[in-house]
Design an enzyme around this catalytic site. Sequence first.
Site, PDB file in Angstrom:
ATOM      1  N   TRP A 100       0.821  -1.213   0.000  1.00  0.00           N
ATOM      2  CA  TRP A 100       0.000   0.000   0.000  1.00  0.00           C
ATOM      3  C   TRP A 100       0.850   1.255   0.000  1.00  0.00           C
ATOM      4  CZ3 TRP A 100      -4.245  -1.173  -2.040  1.00  0.00           C
ATOM      5  CH2 TRP A 100      -4.954  -2.329  -1.693  1.00  0.00           C
ATOM      6  N   ASP A 167      -1.746   6.541   6.463  1.00  0.00           N
ATOM      7  CA  ASP A 167      -2.794   5.643   5.986  1.00  0.00           C
ATOM      8  C   ASP A 167      -3.094   4.681   7.135  1.00  0.00           C
ATOM      9  OD1 ASP A 167      -4.368   3.693   4.840  1.00  0.00           O
ATOM     10  OD2 ASP A 167      -3.019   3.261   3.158  1.00  0.00           O
ATOM     11  N   LYS A 191     -12.346  -1.902   6.913  1.00  0.00           N
ATOM     12  CA  LYS A 191     -11.574  -2.813   7.748  1.00  0.00           C
ATOM     13  C   LYS A 191     -11.950  -2.692   9.216  1.00  0.00           C
ATOM     14  CE  LYS A 191      -8.478  -3.270   4.112  1.00  0.00           C
ATOM     15  NZ  LYS A 191      -7.800  -2.416   3.159  1.00  0.00           N
TER      16      LYS A 191
END
Length: 355
Positions: A100, A167, A191
């Site tokens: 990511w 993030d 999530k």
Amino acid sequence: MKHNFNSGPSVLPKEVLDQAAQALLDFNGIGLSIAEVGHRSPWFVPVMEEARALVKELMQLRDDYEVLFLQGGATAQFMQIPMNLLDNGQSAAYCDDGVWGSKAAKEASLFGTANVVASSKDKNYTYINKQFNIGTENKYLHLTSNNTVEGTQWFSLPDTTVPIVADMSSDIFSREMDFNKFSLIYAGAQKNMGAAGVTVVIVKKDFLQNIQRPIPSIMDYRKHIEAGSLMNTPPVIAVYIALLTLRWIKKEGGLKEMERRSIQKSTLLYNTIDSLPIFSTYVAKEDRSRMNAVYFINDEALQNKFLETCKANDMVGVKGYRTVGGIRVSMYNALALESVEAICSLMKDFANKNG
Ligand SMILES: *Cc1c(COP(=O)(O)O)cnc(C)c1O
């Protein structure tokens, strides 16, 4: 009962799902579905306002922070952040500790210079590289607080005066921290805080100054702030599920309690991995994620047998990410301790029979 170890979209509290199902049929007894009312109506506006306020309350953010609910997932933020913050010719520092983070750096390079100041690629992203210098010419430092795919997590912040952008898609609301140390935090909801379709962006207002680049309105944080996250139609159902999840977190005891549970669950799982020689993890001990445990059985055939055994025992989402392989057990807020106990006892049993 299914034990849901999915990495995202992932497990949600049962009561949140019950309330969401009810609201889809009849929202607060008004005779209309949450999906049928205007986003500027007296029914939906309070949903958005309460959700934004609860984010600030749970994270104990000061008044100079704004909370936005946007679309496009965390992936859109990889582009929207540099578009709003990096003028042509400016640079930002990126930590490359997993898939990511490297994607985020790649997108930033479309708008300015993305300096990769630390990478753990040399060891297949099995640790967090904390040894680095960040030049003050960098507009911000971007890091991924929890590497969902590789199973590593940051437990202390880099010591720098450069503003930090994080993030937090896979560990938001899972622990206490001084969130006022960040200049921007973002997370896809699916999530740890709800259903897919909405992304929370938390930004310090004075971080958004002095950009020359023309920014399309829908991409401009300042315009979303002015509009209170209601510039255009938000994903109303996803925002409502996020609100229900935030209320649940508060009711259960807030971030302190989420952190206590998360330590309890992950300690149990890692102790089990460490005690059974058939299982191994390559992740550096000090960087082991409390959210996603990534581990292996070295014999591939046996590993497949383990994954099959999990399936046969109502355990879903245990297979590792496609590029990493192995086993990944995600332990988000809504995952019950009993589910971790169940997989640990299955692991012991499997090791006894196949070790
Ligand atoms: C899942 C994930 C993403 C991607 O999120 P989308 O909402 O699918 O765009 C980005 N970063 C991290 C850390 C993630 O776990």
